[in-house]
Scaffold this active site. Structure first.
Site, PDB file in Angstrom:
ATOM      1  N   LEU A  94      70.617 -70.648 -75.376  1.00 33.07           N
ATOM      2  CA  LEU A  94      69.592 -71.269 -76.213  1.00 33.07           C
ATOM      3  C   LEU A  94      69.059 -70.335 -77.301  1.00 33.07           C
ATOM      4  O   LEU A  94      68.852 -70.765 -78.429  1.00 33.07           O
ATOM      5  CB  LEU A  94      68.430 -71.766 -75.347  1.00 33.07           C
ATOM      6  CG  LEU A  94      68.732 -73.007 -74.503  1.00 33.07           C
ATOM      7  CD1 LEU A  94      67.626 -73.247 -73.483  1.00 33.07           C
ATOM      8  CD2 LEU A  94      68.894 -74.233 -75.399  1.00 33.07           C
ATOM      9  N   HIS A  95      68.761 -69.084 -76.966  1.00 34.11           N
ATOM     10  CA  HIS A  95      68.213 -68.124 -77.934  1.00 34.11           C
ATOM     11  C   HIS A  95      67.026 -68.726 -78.682  1.00 34.11           C
ATOM     12  O   HIS A  95      66.962 -68.715 -79.907  1.00 34.11           O
ATOM     13  CB  HIS A  95      69.303 -67.673 -78.916  1.00 34.11           C
ATOM     14  CG  HIS A  95      70.477 -67.016 -78.253  1.00 34.11           C
ATOM     15  ND1 HIS A  95      70.403 -65.770 -77.670  1.00 34.11           N
ATOM     16  CD2 HIS A  95      71.755 -67.439 -78.045  1.00 34.11           C
ATOM     17  CE1 HIS A  95      71.580 -65.437 -77.152  1.00 34.11           C
ATOM     18  NE2 HIS A  95      72.410 -66.436 -77.356  1.00 34.11           N
TER      19      HIS A  95
END
EC number: 1.4.1.1
Length: 372
Positions: A94-95
């Site tokens: 996801l970051h």
């Protein structure tokens, strides 16, 4: 549990959330797996392979998302936000600290999002990030060598040099998984390699690992400036799990580099460590030149070697996917602390401190949000 494996739609992202063997393991455990048509073709897994593993092949993207849990590789793009629904478990990279719009969409739709990169073991290692860090690290040295070629915008340097000609100088900022693997390949190419890290103990480990064949230097602003400006290739490989990457290399440092030198920002998916990597590039158009320096800022580097990457990722994520499917997310989080650290959003709440701080959002611990 009903599980969906959608086709990745990010530019040149050819990895897939699960291989046929991973699907087979879930089906054997009693779960239903829906795989989008051609989801695995970029990694040379065909629909028939998934069908033989027990999956249902579906052509409609919406149907693949209408499940209990979605297993992906990269973060959803805006066109996929429409499929978010309350209670959906999303298991992927996801970051979020670099993705405010996605974070808000996950909160608004009350999605239960679990980020591979923030699953963390007691020794602070990241078991689901490590495989792709290894791939990206190794690729970074190869890619850097390629873009140092004159025809690709570089100064025309061979990293290994030849007898009577100096080797190329490679500086790697960050001595974790990505940095270590970058050093392995750079050394193999014959380069003069320096690794900077803030942890003296890690530098000692690297010195032992490489038998003194790399220069190990304490990372601080003065040393970063000194080594960056004399390097032909600089690789940024710094990670703070869940948080934005620190901007360690200033624009002034970049201006002091030689024309035709190259920087590779492995941390670009978390914002990047170079002030001048101000945009994410793609495999179709991977570089741009600023202050005479070639900038490579592709956020999904392992997508270029999808077969290797998918198999490595599947090996790491499958045990956790089985845990989530077999126990349900609440029991899985209760019984596995590393997995619970992967929870980034839960039914309208941000449950990762780094993400909350990045966007000044309210933070709730996993225990508080789930009332464990």
């Amino acid at each position: 549990m009903k599980i969906g494996i959608p086709r990745e739609i990010k530019n040149n992202e050819n990895r897939v959330g699960l291989s046929p063997s991973g699907v087979h393991a879930l089906v054997e455990s009693g779960h239903t797996v829906l795989v989008e048509t051609n989801a695995g073709s970029g990694s040379f897994f065909e629909d028939v392979d998934y069908k033989e593993a027990g999956a249902e092949i579906v052509a409609e993207q919406a149907k693949v998302w209408d499940v209990d849990m979605v297993i992906k590789v990269k973060e959803p793009l805006e066109s996929e936000y429409t499929y978010f629904k309350e209670g959906l478990v999303l298991f992927t990279y996801l970051h979020l600290a670099n993705e405010e719009k996605l974070t808000q969409a996950l909160i608004d739709r009350k999605v239960i999002s679990i980020a591979y990169e923030t699953v963390q073991l007691p020794d602070r290692s990241s078991p689901l990030l490590s495989p792709m860090s290894e791939v990206a690290g190794r690729m970074s040295a190869q890619v850097g060598a390629e873009f140092l070629q004159k025809l690709n915008g570089g100064m025309g340097i061979l990293l290994g040099g030849v007898p009577g000609v100096p080797k190329g100088k490679v500086t790697i900022i960050g001595g974790g998984q990505a940095g270590t693997n970058a050093a392995k390949i750079a050394l193999g190419l014959g380069a003069d390699v320096t690794i900077l890290d803030v942890n003296p103990k890690r530098l000692q480990q690297l010195d032992d690992l490489f038998g003194g064949r790399v220069h190990t230097i304490m990372s601080n602003p003065l040393n970063i400036e000194l080594y960056v400006k004399q390097s032909d290739l600089v690789i940024g490989a710094v990670l703070i799990p869940g948080a934005k990457a620190p901007r360690l290399v200033t624009e002034d440092m970049i201006k002091q580099m030689k024309n035709g030198s190259v920087i590779i920002d492995i941390a670009i998916d978390q914002g990047g460590i170079f002030e001048t990597t101000d945009k994410i590039t793609t495999h179709d158009d991977p570089t741009y030149i600023k202050h005479g320096v070639v900038h490579y800022a592709v956020a999904n580097m392992p997508g270029a070697v999808p077969r290797t990457s998918t198999l490595a990722l599947n090996n790491a994520t499958l045990p956790y996917a089985l845990m989530l499917a077999n126990k349900g997310y609440r029991e899985a989080f209760k019984s596995n602390q590393p997995l619970s650290l992967g929870l980034n959003t839960y039914k309208g709440h941000v449950t990762n401190k780094g993400v909350a701080e990045a966007f000044e959002m309210e933070y709730k611990s996993v225990e508080e949000a789930l009332q464990l």
